[in-house]
Design a protein around this motif. Structure first.
Motif, PDB file in Angstrom:
ATOM      1  N   ILE A   1       0.841  -1.185   0.000  1.00  0.00           N
ATOM      2  CA  ILE A   1       0.000   0.000   0.000  1.00  0.00           C
ATOM      3  C   ILE A   1       0.884   1.245   0.000  1.00  0.00           C
ATOM      4  CG2 ILE A   1      -1.730   1.320   1.275  1.00  0.00           C
ATOM      5  CD1 ILE A   1      -2.718  -1.384   2.374  1.00  0.00           C
TER       6      ILE A   1
ATOM      7  N   VAL B   1      -0.763  -0.763  -4.399  1.00  0.00           N
ATOM      8  CA  VAL B   1      -2.178  -0.464  -4.182  1.00  0.00           C
ATOM      9  C   VAL B   1      -2.250   0.939  -3.582  1.00  0.00           C
ATOM     10  CG1 VAL B   1      -4.269  -1.119  -2.936  1.00  0.00           C
ATOM     11  CG2 VAL B   1      -2.766  -2.893  -3.886  1.00  0.00           C
TER      12      VAL B   1
ATOM     13  N   CYS C   1      -3.671   4.300  -1.761  1.00  0.00           N
ATOM     14  CA  CYS C   1      -4.607   4.851  -0.795  1.00  0.00           C
ATOM     15  C   CYS C   1      -4.580   6.378  -0.847  1.00  0.00           C
ATOM     16  CB  CYS C   1      -4.288   4.347   0.616  1.00  0.00           C
ATOM     17  SG  CYS C   1      -2.800   5.061   1.355  1.00  0.00           S
TER      18      CYS C   1
ATOM     19  N   SER D   1      -7.469   5.280   5.260  1.00  0.00           N
ATOM     20  CA  SER D   1      -7.577   4.861   3.863  1.00  0.00           C
ATOM     21  C   SER D   1      -6.656   3.680   3.582  1.00  0.00           C
ATOM     22  CB  SER D   1      -7.231   6.033   2.943  1.00  0.00           C
ATOM     23  OG  SER D   1      -7.248   5.636   1.594  1.00  0.00           O
TER      24      SER D   1
ATOM     25  N   MET E   1      -7.608  -0.513   2.315  1.00  0.00           N
ATOM     26  CA  MET E   1      -7.113  -1.136   1.083  1.00  0.00           C
ATOM     27  C   MET E   1      -6.422  -2.478   1.338  1.00  0.00           C
ATOM     28  SD  MET E   1      -8.187   1.097  -1.024  1.00  0.00           S
ATOM     29  CE  MET E   1      -7.443   0.602  -2.585  1.00  0.00           C
TER      30      MET E   1
ATOM     31  N   ARG F   1      -4.860  -0.077  -8.764  1.00  0.00           N
ATOM     32  CA  ARG F   1      -6.058  -0.102  -7.934  1.00  0.00           C
ATOM     33  C   ARG F   1      -5.943   1.010  -6.902  1.00  0.00           C
ATOM     34  NH1 ARG F   1      -7.643  -3.209  -3.312  1.00  0.00           N
ATOM     35  NH2 ARG F   1      -5.836  -4.560  -3.491  1.00  0.00           N
TER      36      ARG F   1
ATOM     37  N   HIS G   1      -8.129   4.191  -4.310  1.00  0.00           N
ATOM     38  CA  HIS G   1      -9.267   4.940  -3.788  1.00  0.00           C
ATOM     39  C   HIS G   1      -8.685   6.165  -3.106  1.00  0.00           C
ATOM     40  CE1 HIS G   1     -13.232   5.861  -2.330  1.00  0.00           C
ATOM     41  NE2 HIS G   1     -12.770   5.990  -1.101  1.00  0.00           N
TER      42      HIS G   1
END
Length: 369
Positions: free
Chosen positions: A83, A104, A106, A118, A122, A330, A332
């Protein structure tokens, strides 16, 4: 105030401020023919370790190499998820990718740091590490990130390339996991005259593995024991960095004084969100690698400042990591998405005069008046 010229960063002045000393150092090193992995590198590594209060520092070719080797030394590899924050340089995610793992993405917080909540959202069954970027000379909330890592059995691998000397709760950036990374790009708080980097660790085993990794996989006896990299810090750059390290505390103090001056001059401008001021948080010691603000009508402000000979930049061209569509990451990151429309950096380096800072403040205030 009389019109001034305040470039975002003054690269020629970086040499001119101590030009004779740099030339003398280069002459002495080159006269010895000491170009690769000589005593200057060893001395710099030892002195930087003392500065950090760490057991080992290993000089490497650049910050990206430092990130990649830190991940490898931490056992991150094929299929693992790591992350990372959306507000970081692409090298953070690239290092994850280059060890075979999956970045990934965040979100970040208003102070530009990784958002721990966040990051926690994830986490999947494939997540093996969290890689906070200690951005702009500030550390993330390492209490919260440490708690998440402990709860989920994750490793912490730091991208501390912009935070050499910053700390959280008394621990220096780079020392919260097995290994941390630094960059010595010329505009960094401690910069050389080219590319350079370092890895910090308190693990004897990790240090030995990284030293082997940076030199084609060769052990101390010269025998190759694994496939490695040509990832060494040049000895000439190490000698320059060693000279600069002796006055590094002064450079940090000057940056913090400039940040205080910006804070005093701009804190009441409602259209701006400033970074936290020095000493505003008793857990953190910020070194102010950059002075990153968020601004209403950012592009108009930058245009006006440019017309008044004040240089500004938008870090990494204005894109957050999740906005590189071609990378297929990926993510968010709704706050980072909105922040990308507002964030920019004012001049911040130790060579700025008080009059330079005051001129920048005056022009910003005039724009919003």
């Amino acid at each position: 105030m009389t019109e001034r010229n305040v470039p975002f960063f003054n690269y020629p002045a970086l040499f001119a401020e101590r030009g004779d000393e740099y030339v003398d150092t280069l002459r002495e090193v080159m006269a010895r023919g000491a170009y690769i992995m000589q005593k200057d590198l060893i001395q710099f590594e030892e002195e930087l370790a003392d500065f950090l209060g760490a057991k080992h520092v290993i000089g490497v070719a650049d910050g990206t190499v430092a990130l990649t080797m830190s991940l490898k030394a931490s056992g991150i590899g094929a299929g693992d998820e790591v992350i990372v924050s959306s507000h970081t340089f692409v090298a953070t995610a690239a290092a994850v990718h280059h060890v075979g793992a999956i970045p990934v993405i965040c979100d970040c917080l208003p102070d530009s740091m990784m958002d721990p909540a966040s990051a926690a959202s994830m986490i999947s069954e494939k997540t093996r590490a969290i890689m906070p970027t200690q951005l702009n000379g500030r550390t993330s909330d390492m209490n919260a990130i440490g708690a998440i890592a402990k709860e989920h059995g994750l490793k912490i691998v730091e991208d501390s390339c912009q935070a050499l000397g910053a700390s959280f709760g008394g621990t220096k950036a780079g020392l919260f996991g097995l290994a941390g990374s630094y960059s010595f790009f010329p505009a960094k708080t401690l910069g050389c005259f080219g590319d350079g980097g370092a890895i910090v660790t308190n693990s004897d085993d990790a240090a030995a593995a990284i030293r082997q990794m940076r030199d084609h996989g060769r052990g101390a006896d010269g025998k190759v024991r694994a496939f490695g990299h040509n990832g060494r810090l040049d000895n000439i750059q190490a000698a320059i960095l060693r000279l600069k390290l002796a006055r590094y505390d002064d450079a940090i103090a000057r940056r913090r004084a400039i940040a205080s001056r910006y804070q005093a001059g701009l804190h009441d401008v409602a259209q701006l969100l400033l970074p936290p001021a020095p000493d505003s948080d008793n857990l953190r010691f910020d070194i102010f690698q950059n002075y990153e603000i968020q601004a209403e009508n950012r592009d108009g402000l930058r245009e006006q400042l440019a017309a008044k000979n004040v240089g500004t930049i938008i870090q990494w061209g204005g894109w957050m990591l999740h906005q590189f569509d071609d990378l297929g990451l990926r993510a968010h990151a709704p706050y980072a998405e909105e922040m990308s429309k507002r964030y920019m950096m004012l001049p911040m380096h130790h060579m700025l005069a008080d009059d330079d800072v005051d001129y920048v403040i005056e022009q910003v205030r005039a724009f919003y008046a």
